[in-house]
Design a protein around this motif. Structure first.
Motif, PDB file in Angstrom:
ATOM      1  N   TYR A  52      41.778 -52.761  25.228  1.00  8.50           N
ATOM      2  CA  TYR A  52      41.805 -51.340  24.890  1.00  8.50           C
ATOM      3  C   TYR A  52      41.742 -50.494  26.165  1.00  8.50           C
ATOM      4  O   TYR A  52      42.527 -49.558  26.340  1.00  8.50           O
ATOM      5  CB  TYR A  52      40.650 -50.983  23.953  1.00  8.50           C
ATOM      6  CG  TYR A  52      40.570 -49.505  23.687  1.00  8.50           C
ATOM      7  CD1 TYR A  52      41.432 -48.909  22.785  1.00  8.50           C
ATOM      8  CD2 TYR A  52      39.657 -48.710  24.359  1.00  8.50           C
ATOM      9  CE1 TYR A  52      41.389 -47.547  22.549  1.00  8.50           C
ATOM     10  CE2 TYR A  52      39.611 -47.346  24.133  1.00  8.50           C
ATOM     11  CZ  TYR A  52      40.470 -46.772  23.228  1.00  8.50           C
ATOM     12  OH  TYR A  52      40.428 -45.424  23.014  1.00  8.50           O
ATOM     13  N   VAL A  53      40.834 -50.841  27.054  1.00  8.59           N
ATOM     14  CA  VAL A  53      40.711 -50.104  28.319  1.00  8.59           C
ATOM     15  C   VAL A  53      42.008 -50.209  29.111  1.00  8.59           C
ATOM     16  O   VAL A  53      42.506 -49.213  29.648  1.00  8.59           O
ATOM     17  CB  VAL A  53      39.518 -50.627  29.141  1.00  8.59           C
ATOM     18  CG1 VAL A  53      39.515 -50.047  30.549  1.00  8.59           C
ATOM     19  CG2 VAL A  53      38.205 -50.307  28.434  1.00  8.59           C
ATOM     20  N   TRP A  54      42.577 -51.395  29.161  1.00  5.94           N
ATOM     21  CA  TRP A  54      43.847 -51.616  29.879  1.00  5.94           C
ATOM     22  C   TRP A  54      44.968 -50.757  29.297  1.00  5.94           C
ATOM     23  O   TRP A  54      45.732 -50.139  30.028  1.00  5.94           O
ATOM     24  CB  TRP A  54      44.195 -53.092  29.792  1.00  5.94           C
ATOM     25  CG  TRP A  54      45.333 -53.513  30.681  1.00  5.94           C
ATOM     26  CD1 TRP A  54      46.589 -53.829  30.293  1.00  5.94           C
ATOM     27  CD2 TRP A  54      45.303 -53.663  32.094  1.00  5.94           C
ATOM     28  NE1 TRP A  54      47.341 -54.182  31.379  1.00  5.94           N
ATOM     29  CE2 TRP A  54      46.585 -54.079  32.503  1.00  5.94           C
ATOM     30  CE3 TRP A  54      44.314 -53.478  33.072  1.00  5.94           C
ATOM     31  CZ2 TRP A  54      46.905 -54.322  33.829  1.00  5.94           C
ATOM     32  CZ3 TRP A  54      44.640 -53.723  34.390  1.00  5.94           C
ATOM     33  CH2 TRP A  54      45.913 -54.143  34.760  1.00  5.94           C
ATOM     34  N   GLU A  55      45.082 -50.712  27.970  1.00  3.38           N
ATOM     35  CA  GLU A  55      46.092 -49.888  27.304  1.00  3.38           C
ATOM     36  C   GLU A  55      45.909 -48.412  27.636  1.00  3.38           C
ATOM     37  O   GLU A  55      46.869 -47.695  27.879  1.00  3.38           O
ATOM     38  CB  GLU A  55      46.012 -50.064  25.787  1.00  3.38           C
ATOM     39  CG  GLU A  55      46.710 -51.292  25.272  1.00  3.38           C
ATOM     40  CD  GLU A  55      48.224 -51.129  25.277  1.00  3.38           C
ATOM     41  OE1 GLU A  55      48.741 -50.091  24.809  1.00  3.38           O
ATOM     42  OE2 GLU A  55      48.889 -52.046  25.758  1.00  3.38           O
ATOM     43  N   ARG A  56      44.675 -47.934  27.615  1.00  5.68           N
ATOM     44  CA  ARG A  56      44.408 -46.527  27.888  1.00  5.68           C
ATOM     45  C   ARG A  56      44.725 -46.194  29.339  1.00  5.68           C
ATOM     46  O   ARG A  56      45.244 -45.118  29.636  1.00  5.68           O
ATOM     47  CB  ARG A  56      42.959 -46.158  27.560  1.00  5.68           C
ATOM     48  CG  ARG A  56      42.588 -46.316  26.084  1.00  5.68           C
ATOM     49  CD  ARG A  56      43.615 -45.789  25.086  1.00  5.68           C
ATOM     50  NE  ARG A  56      43.966 -44.410  25.314  1.00  5.68           N
ATOM     51  CZ  ARG A  56      45.049 -43.816  24.855  1.00  5.68           C
ATOM     52  NH1 ARG A  56      45.913 -44.485  24.115  1.00  5.68           N
ATOM     53  NH2 ARG A  56      45.295 -42.554  25.123  1.00  5.68           N
ATOM     54  N   LEU A  57      44.439 -47.100  30.257  1.00  7.82           N
ATOM     55  CA  LEU A  57      44.793 -46.874  31.661  1.00  7.82           C
ATOM     56  C   LEU A  57      46.307 -46.769  31.819  1.00  7.82           C
ATOM     57  O   LEU A  57      46.818 -45.852  32.470  1.00  7.82           O
ATOM     58  CB  LEU A  57      44.247 -47.998  32.546  1.00  7.82           C
ATOM     59  CG  LEU A  57      42.747 -48.026  32.762  1.00  7.82           C
ATOM     60  CD1 LEU A  57      42.339 -49.316  33.480  1.00  7.82           C
ATOM     61  CD2 LEU A  57      42.296 -46.814  33.553  1.00  7.82           C
TER      62      LEU A  57
END
Length: 68
Positions: A52-57
């Motif tokens: 999720y963090v990777w997608e948002r970045l």
């Protein structure tokens, strides 16, 4: 840009598939359902958060995105 809900659904659906593989590999090595389930669930939760963090970045990076 993807909405947060879309990123969450993508992450969760991918985790179902990936967790199945982790569970299977853990079971092959341990031969124990309980241990395999703990390993699979722990990996699923941790990797879901990271995904999720990777997608948002990446949602904030315009490189390679075309309008149209």
């Amino acid at each position: 840009m993807d909405k947060h809900r879309r990123s969450i659904v993508k992450a969760a659906s991918y985790r179902v598939f990936a967790t199945s593989l982790v569970f299977l590999v853990a079971f092959v090595y341990t031969g124990q359902l309980g241990s395999s389930a703990k390993i699979g669930l722990t990996a699923a939760v941790g990797k879901t958060v990271l995904y999720y963090v990777w997608e948002r970045l990446w949602a904030n990076i315009q490189w390679g995105v075309t309008e149209g």
